[in-house]
Design a protein around this motif. Structure first.
Motif, mmCIF file in Angstrom:
data_model
loop_
_atom_site.group_PDB
_atom_site.id
_atom_site.type_symbol
_atom_site.label_atom_id
_atom_site.label_comp_id
_atom_site.label_asym_id
_atom_site.label_seq_id
_atom_site.Cartn_x
_atom_site.Cartn_y
_atom_site.Cartn_z
ATOM 1 N N ALA A 16 0.816 -1.216 0.000
ATOM 2 C CA ALA A 16 0.000 0.000 0.000
ATOM 3 C C ALA A 16 0.849 1.265 0.000
ATOM 4 O O ALA A 16 0.344 2.361 -0.214
ATOM 5 C CB ALA A 16 -0.936 0.006 1.216
ATOM 6 N N VAL A 17 2.149 1.092 0.269
ATOM 7 C CA VAL A 17 3.035 2.255 0.368
ATOM 8 C C VAL A 17 3.794 2.457 -0.941
ATOM 9 O O VAL A 17 4.408 1.526 -1.467
ATOM 10 C CB VAL A 17 4.048 2.076 1.530
ATOM 11 N N GLN A 18 3.731 3.658 -1.490
ATOM 12 C CA GLN A 18 4.491 4.016 -2.686
ATOM 13 C C GLN A 18 5.826 4.618 -2.257
ATOM 14 O O GLN A 18 5.862 5.512 -1.396
ATOM 15 C CB GLN A 18 3.718 5.044 -3.526
ATOM 16 N N ILE A 19 6.920 4.100 -2.819
ATOM 17 C CA ILE A 19 8.257 4.506 -2.389
ATOM 18 C C ILE A 19 8.449 6.021 -2.463
ATOM 19 O O ILE A 19 9.035 6.633 -1.569
ATOM 20 C CB ILE A 19 9.345 3.802 -3.240
ATOM 21 N N TRP A 20 7.942 6.650 -3.537
ATOM 22 C CA TRP A 20 8.186 8.093 -3.697
ATOM 23 C C TRP A 20 7.379 8.947 -2.705
ATOM 24 O O TRP A 20 7.593 10.145 -2.604
ATOM 25 C CB TRP A 20 7.885 8.528 -5.130
ATOM 26 N N THR A 21 6.448 8.296 -1.967
ATOM 27 C CA THR A 21 5.696 9.047 -0.951
ATOM 28 C C THR A 21 6.272 8.860 0.455
ATOM 29 O O THR A 21 5.809 9.494 1.395
ATOM 30 C CB THR A 21 4.215 8.604 -0.944
ATOM 31 N N VAL A 22 7.267 7.966 0.583
ATOM 32 C CA VAL A 22 7.858 7.691 1.903
ATOM 33 C C VAL A 22 8.660 8.905 2.371
ATOM 34 O O VAL A 22 9.383 9.532 1.585
ATOM 35 C CB VAL A 22 8.782 6.445 1.843
ATOM 36 N N THR A 23 8.514 9.229 3.649
ATOM 37 C CA THR A 23 9.283 10.336 4.236
ATOM 38 C C THR A 23 10.269 9.813 5.261
ATOM 39 O O THR A 23 10.136 8.685 5.750
ATOM 40 C CB THR A 23 8.351 11.364 4.906
ATOM 41 N N MET A 24 11.225 10.647 5.579
ATOM 42 C CA MET A 24 12.270 10.267 6.539
ATOM 43 C C MET A 24 12.441 11.403 7.540
ATOM 44 O O MET A 24 12.528 12.575 7.154
ATOM 45 C CB MET A 24 13.593 10.017 5.799
ATOM 46 N N ASP A 25 12.470 11.062 8.815
ATOM 47 C CA ASP A 25 12.667 12.071 9.862
ATOM 48 C C ASP A 25 14.159 12.373 9.984
ATOM 49 O O ASP A 25 14.949 11.510 10.375
ATOM 50 C CB ASP A 25 12.120 11.539 11.196
ATOM 51 N N ILE A 26 14.558 13.591 9.640
ATOM 52 C CA ILE A 26 15.977 13.954 9.679
ATOM 53 C C ILE A 26 16.324 14.821 10.894
ATOM 54 O O ILE A 26 17.430 15.340 10.986
ATOM 55 C CB ILE A 26 16.397 14.697 8.388
ATOM 56 N N SER A 27 15.370 14.958 11.835
ATOM 57 C CA SER A 27 15.630 15.801 13.004
ATOM 58 C C SER A 27 16.811 15.274 13.824
ATOM 59 O O SER A 27 17.614 16.055 14.332
ATOM 60 C CB SER A 27 14.375 15.884 13.893
ATOM 61 N N GLY A 28 16.922 13.937 13.927
ATOM 62 C CA GLY A 28 18.028 13.351 14.689
ATOM 63 C C GLY A 28 19.384 13.676 14.074
ATOM 64 O O GLY A 28 20.356 13.946 14.792
ATOM 65 N N PHE A 29 19.447 13.671 12.736
ATOM 66 C CA PHE A 29 20.712 13.984 12.058
ATOM 67 C C PHE A 29 21.078 15.464 12.238
ATOM 68 O O PHE A 29 22.252 15.799 12.395
ATOM 69 C CB PHE A 29 20.614 13.641 10.574
ATOM 70 N N LEU A 30 20.057 16.320 12.235
ATOM 71 C CA LEU A 30 20.318 17.747 12.443
ATOM 72 C C LEU A 30 20.819 18.009 13.857
ATOM 73 O O LEU A 30 21.732 18.811 14.070
ATOM 74 C CB LEU A 30 19.036 18.563 12.175
ATOM 75 N N VAL A 31 20.224 17.307 14.834
ATOM 76 C CA VAL A 31 20.704 17.424 16.223
ATOM 77 C C VAL A 31 22.136 16.914 16.319
ATOM 78 O O VAL A 31 22.984 17.509 16.991
ATOM 79 C CB VAL A 31 19.786 16.633 17.190
ATOM 80 N N GLY A 32 22.419 15.826 15.593
ATOM 81 C CA GLY A 32 23.787 15.290 15.582
ATOM 82 C C GLY A 32 24.786 16.282 15.020
ATOM 83 O O GLY A 32 25.887 16.447 15.554
ATOM 84 N N LEU A 33 24.404 16.974 13.942
ATOM 85 C CA LEU A 33 25.276 18.001 13.357
ATOM 86 C C LEU A 33 25.506 19.149 14.334
ATOM 87 O O LEU A 33 26.621 19.658 14.469
ATOM 88 C CB LEU A 33 24.650 18.540 12.066
#
Length: 350
Positions: free
Chosen positions: A113-130
């Motif tokens: 039911a999930v289309q790959i191009w609609t998948v999102t990724m939470d990048i808040s953790g990477f920004l906190v890491g930076l």
């Protein structure tokens, strides 16, 4: 090609002290790995030659170790030095983002039911890491680097440990402060951008290697990191145990107490490491349980909880004192004291 990690063990006395401070200075500057390796290898050669010829260290570096480090790493200091380190820093971040992005895609691929191009990724953790990385770098440069030369009792190992502690504290603060906040972005552009940067960075490294050595293969070094690490641990452990044994008895003598025997010292170490092992397991389990409970309450427990479990397991494997636990187990099995067993195992290694 020899590694400076192995060659530096040849240094003694003032030559070794100078190198350790220079090595830590390079670490605090955040110099790119290959540049740091080459510069420290060159410094080891200089100091080893001086040591063999019995030249005073002051004749080579002058009377001011701090000034020598500033001059030696001059090109790596300041804004230009920081800019040179950015590509390596971004490469490591991009590689981590790429790995987690691929895992996210794999988990989503099983749901029709999930289309790959609609998948999102939470990048808040990477920004906190930076953000954490940037703050740690500033603290290393403007606070810890001066301590390396100002406080005589603070050595290179302590400085490195302080950097690690600061990282953990800032990560904890980041989780508490921003743990509930998310920043979801389309995953495909992030994956494509990260993959392109990783390929470009590695390609440039290969090109540089070919220009320098005439081959894309990395130069073969004497020994590998794991071997060097194990050799160092086995060599240094008896010295550290003796130092601690003597320190305990010196403190007991000052207090008018009876000195402990080597057997009592061994039992003390066995108890300490058993308790430490249990405490570390409980801490990791608590971190996982707390994070999982929080994710379940928000309905986002999969696949984050599995990924966190994997990360914690890797951390436990990497940071557990495997050699000391093995050493103490051998003591219990052979009814030997810990210092004697450490010396025996170090001798077997040779």
């Amino acid at each position: 090609m020899a590694s400076y990690i192995m060659e530096k063990d040849k240094l003694t006395g003032e030559y070794k002290e100078i190198f350790v401070r220079a090595e830590t200075y390079a670490m605090l500057l955040g110099i790119e790995n290959q540049v740091q390796e080459d510069m420290l290898m060159n410094l080891v050669d200089i100091l080893c030659t001086a040591q063999e010829k019995k030249k005073p260290a002051a004749q080579i570096i002058g009377n001011d170790v701090e000034q020598f480090c500033k001059d030696y790493f001059q090109e790596q200091r300041g804004i230009l030095g920081a800019i040179r380190g950015i590509p390596g820093w971004l490469y490591r971040v991009s590689a981590v983002v790429l790995i987690f992005g691929i895992l996210e895609i794999i988990f989503c691929a099983g749901d029709p039911a999930v289309q790959i191009w609609t998948v999102t990724m939470d990048i808040s953790g990477f920004l906190v890491g930076l953000l954490v990385g940037g703050i740690t770098s500033c603290i290393a440069l403007w606070v810890l680097r001066p301590l390396l030369f100002r406080l005589k009792k603070v050595n290179a190992t302590v400085i490195a440990f302080l950097v690690l502690i600061i990282n953990f504290l800032l990560i904890a603060v980041g989780i508490i402060k921003f743990g509930e906040q998310t920043l979801a972005v389309p995953i495909l552009p992030v994956l494509i951008g990260s993959a392109m940067f990783v390929i470009a960075y590695k390609g440039y490294q290969i090109y540089q290697r070919y220009q320098k050595n005439g081959s894309i293969k990395k130069p073969q070094k004497d020994g590998i990191f794991r071997e060097i690490y194990h050799n160092t641990v086995k060599t240094e452990t008896p010295k550290q145990l003796k130092k601690r044994f003597e320190k305990i008895n010196k403190r007991r003598r000052k207090r008018g107490k009876t000195e402990i025997t080597s057997e009592e010292f061994t039992r003390k170490m066995q108890m300490e490491y058993k308790m430490a092992k249990i405490a570390i397991l409980v801490m990791y389990a608590a971190i996982w349980a707390g994070s999982t409970f929080s994710d379940i309450m928000r309905g986002q427990w999969w696949p984050d909880t599995v990924i966190l479990a994997g990360i914690l397991l890797v951390c436990y494997r990497l940071f557990s004192p495997k050699y000391m636990l093995k050493l103490l187990k051998q003591c219990e099995k052979q009814k030997a004291d810990v210092i004697e067993m450490a010396e025996r195992m170090a001798e077997e290694r040779r």
